[in-house]
Design a protein around this motif. Structure first.
Motif, PDB file in Angstrom:
ATOM      1  N   MET A 274      -7.264   3.060   2.239  1.00 50.43           N
ATOM      2  CA  MET A 274      -5.862   3.470   2.419  1.00 50.43           C
ATOM      3  C   MET A 274      -5.274   3.047   3.763  1.00 50.43           C
ATOM      4  N   THR A 275      -5.063   1.751   3.885  1.00 50.57           N
ATOM      5  CA  THR A 275      -4.521   1.199   5.133  1.00 50.57           C
ATOM      6  C   THR A 275      -3.112   1.680   5.482  1.00 50.57           C
ATOM      7  N   PRO A 276      -2.258   2.104   4.523  1.00 51.76           N
ATOM      8  CA  PRO A 276      -0.937   2.589   4.945  1.00 51.76           C
ATOM      9  C   PRO A 276      -1.004   3.760   5.918  1.00 51.76           C
ATOM     10  N   ILE A 278      -3.031   3.944   8.309  1.00 48.91           N
ATOM     11  CA  ILE A 278      -3.415   3.423   9.624  1.00 48.91           C
ATOM     12  C   ILE A 278      -2.187   2.902  10.355  1.00 48.91           C
ATOM     13  N   TYR A 279      -1.305   2.191   9.648  1.00 47.98           N
ATOM     14  CA  TYR A 279      -0.154   1.596  10.338  1.00 47.98           C
ATOM     15  C   TYR A 279       1.138   2.406  10.171  1.00 47.98           C
ATOM     16  N   THR A 280       1.076   3.512   9.418  1.00 46.73           N
ATOM     17  CA  THR A 280       2.182   4.473   9.406  1.00 46.73           C
ATOM     18  C   THR A 280       1.604   5.874   9.493  1.00 46.73           C
ATOM     19  N   ALA A 281       2.430   6.815   9.947  1.00 43.98           N
ATOM     20  CA  ALA A 281       1.965   8.197  10.098  1.00 43.98           C
ATOM     21  C   ALA A 281       1.984   8.952   8.782  1.00 43.98           C
ATOM     22  N   ASP A 282       2.840   8.515   7.852  1.00 43.33           N
ATOM     23  CA  ASP A 282       3.030   9.269   6.619  1.00 43.33           C
ATOM     24  C   ASP A 282       2.771   8.445   5.365  1.00 43.33           C
ATOM     25  N   GLY A 283       2.151   7.288   5.525  1.00 44.30           N
ATOM     26  CA  GLY A 283       1.934   6.420   4.376  1.00 44.30           C
ATOM     27  C   GLY A 283       3.195   5.690   3.949  1.00 44.30           C
ATOM     28  N   GLY A 284       4.264   5.810   4.763  1.00 40.97           N
ATOM     29  CA  GLY A 284       5.533   5.201   4.390  1.00 40.97           C
ATOM     30  C   GLY A 284       6.276   4.625   5.570  1.00 40.97           C
ATOM     31  N   GLY A 285       7.338   5.342   6.025  1.00 39.05           N
ATOM     32  CA  GLY A 285       8.270   4.742   6.971  1.00 39.05           C
ATOM     33  C   GLY A 285       8.003   4.968   8.442  1.00 39.05           C
ATOM     34  N   HIS A 286       7.231   5.993   8.809  1.00 40.67           N
ATOM     35  CA  HIS A 286       7.005   6.298  10.226  1.00 40.67           C
ATOM     36  C   HIS A 286       5.904   5.382  10.761  1.00 40.67           C
ATOM     37  N   GLU A 287       6.310   4.296  11.382  1.00 40.29           N
ATOM     38  CA  GLU A 287       5.352   3.252  11.744  1.00 40.29           C
ATOM     39  C   GLU A 287       4.496   3.641  12.948  1.00 40.29           C
ATOM     40  N   LEU A 288       3.262   3.153  12.918  1.00 43.15           N
ATOM     41  CA  LEU A 288       2.335   3.255  14.049  1.00 43.15           C
ATOM     42  C   LEU A 288       1.970   1.822  14.448  1.00 43.15           C
ATOM     43  N   PRO A 289       2.729   1.198  15.338  1.00 44.71           N
ATOM     44  CA  PRO A 289       2.459  -0.197  15.698  1.00 44.71           C
ATOM     45  C   PRO A 289       1.046  -0.420  16.214  1.00 44.71           C
ATOM     46  N   ALA A 313      -8.185  -4.843   1.717  1.00 48.85           N
ATOM     47  CA  ALA A 313      -7.404  -3.642   2.007  1.00 48.85           C
ATOM     48  C   ALA A 313      -7.111  -2.885   0.716  1.00 48.85           C
ATOM     49  N   GLU A 314      -7.243  -1.562   0.787  1.00 48.79           N
ATOM     50  CA  GLU A 314      -6.650  -0.718  -0.239  1.00 48.79           C
ATOM     51  C   GLU A 314      -5.298  -0.277   0.330  1.00 48.79           C
ATOM     52  N   ASP A 315      -4.249  -0.997  -0.053  1.00 47.02           N
ATOM     53  CA  ASP A 315      -2.914  -0.687   0.480  1.00 47.02           C
ATOM     54  C   ASP A 315      -2.010  -0.124  -0.608  1.00 47.02           C
ATOM     55  N   LEU A 316      -1.917  -0.847  -1.753  1.00 43.37           N
ATOM     56  CA  LEU A 316      -1.245  -0.357  -2.954  1.00 43.37           C
ATOM     57  C   LEU A 316       0.251  -0.144  -2.774  1.00 43.37           C
ATOM     58  N   HIS A 317       0.857  -0.823  -1.765  1.00 41.41           N
ATOM     59  CA  HIS A 317       2.290  -0.684  -1.524  1.00 41.41           C
ATOM     60  C   HIS A 317       3.034  -2.014  -1.702  1.00 41.41           C
ATOM     61  N   ASP A 318       2.420  -2.984  -2.369  1.00 42.14           N
ATOM     62  CA  ASP A 318       3.021  -4.301  -2.576  1.00 42.14           C
ATOM     63  C   ASP A 318       3.490  -4.897  -1.252  1.00 42.14           C
ATOM     64  N   ASN A 319       2.678  -4.716  -0.242  1.00 39.75           N
ATOM     65  CA  ASN A 319       3.005  -5.169   1.112  1.00 39.75           C
ATOM     66  C   ASN A 319       2.399  -6.548   1.327  1.00 39.75           C
ATOM     67  N   HIS A 320       3.199  -7.576   1.246  1.00 36.69           N
ATOM     68  CA  HIS A 320       2.713  -8.941   1.369  1.00 36.69           C
ATOM     69  C   HIS A 320       2.212  -9.237   2.780  1.00 36.69           C
ATOM     70  N   ASP A 338      -4.509  -4.646  -5.993  1.00 40.75           N
ATOM     71  CA  ASP A 338      -3.160  -4.912  -6.486  1.00 40.75           C
ATOM     72  C   ASP A 338      -2.703  -3.819  -7.450  1.00 40.75           C
ATOM     73  N   ALA A 339      -1.869  -2.905  -6.933  1.00 39.67           N
ATOM     74  CA  ALA A 339      -1.302  -1.859  -7.777  1.00 39.67           C
ATOM     75  C   ALA A 339      -0.351  -2.441  -8.814  1.00 39.67           C
ATOM     76  N   ALA A 340       0.256  -3.588  -8.515  1.00 38.67           N
ATOM     77  CA  ALA A 340       1.182  -4.208  -9.456  1.00 38.67           C
ATOM     78  C   ALA A 340       0.465  -4.794 -10.668  1.00 38.67           C
ATOM     79  N   PHE A 341      -0.866  -4.857 -10.618  1.00 38.69           N
ATOM     80  CA  PHE A 341      -1.646  -5.256 -11.794  1.00 38.69           C
ATOM     81  C   PHE A 341      -2.168  -4.028 -12.536  1.00 38.69           C
ATOM     82  N   VAL A 342      -2.873  -3.173 -11.844  1.00 43.95           N
ATOM     83  CA  VAL A 342      -3.608  -2.107 -12.525  1.00 43.95           C
ATOM     84  C   VAL A 342      -2.684  -1.123 -13.239  1.00 43.95           C
ATOM     85  N   HIS A 343      -1.574  -0.757 -12.642  1.00 43.58           N
ATOM     86  CA  HIS A 343      -0.743   0.283 -13.253  1.00 43.58           C
ATOM     87  C   HIS A 343      -0.059  -0.166 -14.539  1.00 43.58           C
TER      88      HIS A 343
END
Length: 602
Positions: A274-276, A278-289, A313-320, A338-343
């Motif tokens: 779950m890499t989101p 690591i680089y965000t505080a909430d798995g979304g918009g609050h970035e942790l540079p 990475a297990e990211d699952l946010h379609d983050n290229h 790739d969440a865009a495949f499995v779901h």
């Protein structure tokens, strides 16, 4: 560690006193005081310490208390268990002779994800260990996979766990056998032609039995101290234990951990949980540079010092940006789940009605990619997350309580044909080829009797993997970058696509999928180009399962042909020469011959 004793070193910037105590000094916290250095570390040599000795650090922080408190070594390679002393371990003592890291080309990878505790089966009610798991490597070799992804092995609280609660990130879980047993596991895997990819957890630690917590006595806001954020950035869905990526010492701690697995354990790759987070505080918009910088530093280190090994990475946010190069501002991962495949693929397989199966969504799943590299994604229908957390195995989800029903077997195997012929790195989850039912639990061991009960379905997966990896030199197209959609018929439930590199004999693979419960006979279908197309795989063959209809399918010829295909069936063709005429004998006979030959070889 050397002939002169053992050097102990620890980072504790707020401590006023640090010593090491253990079997070598009668657990006397005043016998071996460590020297303080300007960078906040403490060190000293204990000449009487030896490998196998138990030990801990003793610390005093007079701003908090005059009492001495004990902590485990954050870098401990071995522990009795998560709540017990560390064990002095010599990382150079294991005999690696004849072994080296082994990572196949990424377009040849077929990954098998496993959980050590349940993969090997239980004994006397206790989870399986690494030694028992190695005894299943012959099964994996015969299945045809060439990489195993091992769910986390870092020491965790208790004996039963998925592993995503690391209490001691550098120690191998004691109930699984400890560090030498994992090294033997890796060495045996390499002998069987299996690469080892290890799942690691850097988005949080613990939260229980966590020796890093308030390590040197200092903390703010009642939070975790020097290894953790001490404000709202500490909060994760798994506890308030997110590492403080701003601190160089914490970033180095994580980089040292990644390096240890690659260097000391010869693992062939890492998969980051779950890499989101690591680089965000909430798995979304609050970035942790600073978290993004950590990911970049980790991937740059692997590319520089361990070329050819893979980091997923297990990211699952379609983050290229996850798989974009570090030099372009990306995180630099080799691939990502790739969440865009499995779901969408699972949704199409599980939907109880043919009308509900969205072929456009399946086409989008097949053609999705990150950047220009098809192998920058991992494709699958089952993983530890997709078969738990309120979800079940595909076969179970299709018919709850009757995973061995006709519909379950047909559509689950149709899903296997999809991800094993799709562009990307395919991955199976443990027990998938055995038609394991229910959902994943760390207290429910894999039922290996199903390997015999469903031997035909195991063979189906073996045949698919053999085609995927091009064992006989006729299906290189499945390892290529390209996929061309040839035909979509929503009413008939038919989808056909062409996998190829440049195209031509040995390079072209034509896949036809029927996602409908109706068989089709004499269906007029365009072919990728004028050639003789040899039928290589028919998932409806009743040699795979007696419940299957054995609907006949035949070789194709020309640039259009009338095909025959069973319900919920995948057909796979490879390209011959345009001059050959179609054979009158059904190619199921050749399939049977190949199956019998492989059975005899195994």
């Amino acid at each position: 560690m050397n002939a002169g004793g053992v050097t102990f070193r620890v980072w504790a910037p707020h401590a006023d006193m640090v010593s090491v105590l253990g079997d070598f000094n009668g657990w006397d916290d005043q016998a071996h005081l460590l020297d303080r250095h300007d960078d906040g570390t403490w060190s000293g040599v204990v000449r009487d310490a030896r490998a196998g000795d138990g030990y801990l650090f003793a610390l005093r922080n007079e701003a908090v208390s005059t009492e001495v408190f004990r902590r485990p070594d954050p870098y401990a390679r071995q522990m009795v268990n998560s709540a017990s002393p560390c064990i002095v371990y010599d990382p150079d003592a294991f005999d690696w002779e004849g072994d080296s890291a082994y990572c196949p080309p990424w377009n040849d990878l077929v990954i098998y994800e496993l959980h050590v505790g349940t993969f090997a089966g239980f004994r006397r009610g206790q989870p399986g260990d690494l030694a028992a798991a190695t005894r299943r490597f012959d099964y994996l070799r015969k299945l045809g996979v060439n990489a195993i992804e091992v769910m986390p092995l870092a020491e965790f609280a208790g004996d039963f766990s998925w592993g995503y609660n690391p209490a001691a990130p550098f120690a191998v879980e004691s109930s699984y056998g400890g560090p030498d047993t994992f090294k033997a596991f890796v060495k045996a895997a390499h002998r069987h032609g299996l690469a080892v990819i290890l799942d690691v957890v850097y988005n949080h630690f613990g939260p229980s039995d966590l020796g890093l917590w308030q390590f040197d006595g200092w903390s703010e806001n009642g939070q975790g101290g020097i290894y953790f954020y001490n404000d709202d950035r500490a909060h994760t869905p798994w506890g308030h234990t997110r590492p403080d990526y701003r601190r160089p010492e914490v970033r180095q701690y994580i980089l040292d951990n990644a390096r240890m697995w690659l260097e000391e354990y010869h693992v062939d790759g890492l998969r980051l949980d779950m890499t989101p987070y690591i680089y965000t505080a909430d798995g979304g918009g609050h970035e942790l540079p600073e978290g993004w910088r950590l990911l970049q530093d980790l991937n740059a280190m692997v590319r520089r010092d361990f070329p050819g090994r893979i980091v997923i990475a297990e990211d699952l946010h379609d983050n290229h940006a996850i798989t974009a190069p570090v030099g372009q501002g990306g995180a630099g991962f080799g691939s990502q789940w790739d969440a865009a495949f499995v779901h969408p693929v699972r949704a199409a397989l599980i939907d109880p009605t043919d009308e509900g199966r969205d072929l456009d969504a399946v086409v989008a799943a097949l053609t999705h990619r990150f950047g220009q590299d098809a192998f920058a994604r991992v494709v699958y229908t089952e993983s530890h997350d997709e078969v738990a957390n309120g979800q079940a195995r595909v076969a179970e989800a299709i018919h709850p309580g009757k995973a061995d029903s006709w519909a379950s077997k047909k559509r689950a195997t149709l899903g296997a044909a999809l991800f094993l012929t799709a562009p990307g790195i395919p991955m199976l989850f443990q027990g998938q080829a055995l038609l394991d039912d229910g959902y994943f639990q760390d207290t429910d061991p894999l039922d290996w009797t199903k390997a015999k009960r469903h031997r035909g379905l195991v063979q189906l997966h073996r045949d698919l993997i053999a085609l995927r990896r091009d064992f006989d030199g006729t299906s290189t197209g499945l390892k290529s970058q390209h996929l061309d959609i040839v035909h979509v018929d929503h009413d008939a439930g038919l989808l056909a696509y062409h996998r190829r590199d440049c195209g031509g004999p040995g390079d072209s693979v034509f896949v036809v999928l029927n996602v409908s419960h109706r068989a089709h006979d004499g269906y007029d279908l365009p072919l990728p180009y004028n050639a003789h197309w040899h039928l290589r795989f028919n998932s409806d063959w009743n040699g795979y399962d007696r419940a299957f209809g054995g609907h006949p399918a035949y070789d194709l010829h020309g640039d259009r042909a009338r095909i025959h295909i069973g319900p919920y069936t995948a057909l796979i063709y490879t390209c011959g020469t345009a001059a050959r005429a179609p054979e009158s004998t059904g190619s199921w006979m050749r399939t049977l011959t190949r199956w019998l030959r492989r059975l005899l070889r195994s």
